[in-house]
Design a protein around this motif. Structure first.
Motif, short mmCIF file in Angstrom:
data_model
loop_
_atom_site.label_atom_id
_atom_site.label_comp_id
_atom_site.label_asym_id
_atom_site.label_seq_id
_atom_site.Cartn_x
_atom_site.Cartn_y
_atom_site.Cartn_z
N THR A 167 0.84 -1.20 0.00
CA THR A 167 0.00 0.00 0.00
C THR A 167 0.87 1.24 0.00
O THR A 167 2.02 1.21 0.47
N ASP A 168 0.33 2.35 -0.54
CA ASP A 168 1.07 3.62 -0.53
C ASP A 168 0.66 4.45 0.67
O ASP A 168 -0.15 4.02 1.51
N LEU A 174 -1.29 -1.39 -4.11
CA LEU A 174 -0.44 -1.39 -5.29
C LEU A 174 -0.13 -2.83 -5.71
O LEU A 174 0.05 -3.71 -4.87
N SER A 175 -0.10 -3.05 -7.02
CA SER A 175 0.30 -4.38 -7.51
C SER A 175 1.81 -4.51 -7.43
O SER A 175 2.55 -3.56 -7.69
N ALA A 176 2.27 -5.70 -7.06
CA ALA A 176 3.70 -5.94 -6.91
C ALA A 176 4.01 -7.41 -7.23
O ALA A 176 3.13 -8.27 -7.19
N LEU A 202 2.78 3.54 -10.90
CA LEU A 202 1.85 3.62 -9.77
C LEU A 202 2.36 4.52 -8.66
O LEU A 202 1.66 4.70 -7.64
N LEU A 203 3.57 5.11 -8.85
CA LEU A 203 4.20 5.85 -7.75
C LEU A 203 4.45 7.31 -8.10
O LEU A 203 5.40 7.91 -7.58
N VAL A 209 5.74 3.69 1.02
CA VAL A 209 4.91 2.50 0.83
C VAL A 209 5.06 1.61 2.06
O VAL A 209 6.01 1.76 2.85
N SER A 210 4.15 0.64 2.18
CA SER A 210 4.17 -0.30 3.30
C SER A 210 3.95 -1.71 2.78
O SER A 210 3.25 -1.92 1.78
#
Length: 232
Positions: A167-168, A174-176, A202-203, A209-210
């Protein structure tokens, strides 16, 4: 009277013819003899040929060696080549020994400690399992988070990284994707390293981010690494 004159004339003619023939034969013999001077008849006798060839070979300086002498010469040459080969091998061994003595002892490569970015590492721990983010950098259109994991708990732990939550700082998911992280952390095992990749698109307006991860299927662990700085 006429008969006597005829006979006399005939005798004179015969005498002249015989004289001319004799002179012609004599001249022909002399001419033939002078033409054949220096020409000899070949000797067809085998004994004579063998003697002449033997004489010619002796005059030409050719000497036939006996079998024992030939064997001695061959043996001497073989021994000479063997000794030469042995001497060459000894010289090569001496050169290798000298070169090995002259080479300095190689020192083992020094282990250099990894230089960490300011604010790193960021670590989370649960039930003896550690999740640590070592660095964050942009490369090839992705944000790469270098991650280390280790298990010092009481049991081995399994993970499904499809359950990894990213997550931001605005709470958006967020996809990772992950690479190199183990599917199972053994008890008291070594430290495993891997990478978490997040698309840069996405950033755009994200500063932190976490990460949140739990084990599978028990879901007893709760590893949360918060406020990872990712600002460009």
């Amino acid at each position: 009277m006429k008969l006597n004159s005829t006979v006399l004339l005939t005798l004179i003619l015969l005498t002249l013819m015989l004289g001319a023939g004799s002179v012609s034969a004599f001249l022909g013999f002399n001419i033939g003899s002078s033409a054949l001077k220096g020409i000899t008849t070949p000797d067809g006798r085998p004994a004579t040929k063998f003697a002449s060839s033997k004489t010619n070979s002796q005059q030409g300086g050719l000497a036939l060696l006996k079998e024992q002498e030939i064997l001695k010469i061959v043996k001497a040459r073989i021994e000479g080549k063997t000794k030469a080969a042995k001497s060459e091998n000894l010289e090569e061994d001496d050169e290798e020994t000298n070169s090995s003595k002259q080479k300095p002892e190689e020192k083992p490569p020094e282990v250099t400690e990894e230089k960490l970015q300011p604010g790193f590492p960021i670590t989370a721990q649960s039930e003896g399992v550690t999740l640590s983010v070592q660095s964050a950098r942009y490369s090839g259109g992705d944000l790469l988070l270098k991650v280390k994991m280790q298990n010092k708990g009481t049991d081995s732990v399994r993970f499904l990284y499809s359950f990894l939550d990213v997550t931001d700082d605005k709470g958006r998911t967020l996809s990772a994707s992950t690479e190199g992280l183990p599917a199972e952390l053994p008890l008291n095992g070594p430290t495993f390293s891997g990478t978490v990749s997040i698309p840069t698109a996405l950033l755009d307006d994200v500063k932190k981010v976490s990460l949140a991860l739990t084990d599978y299927p028990a879901q007893k662990l709760k590893l949360e690494v918060s406020d990872i700085p990712v600002e460009k």
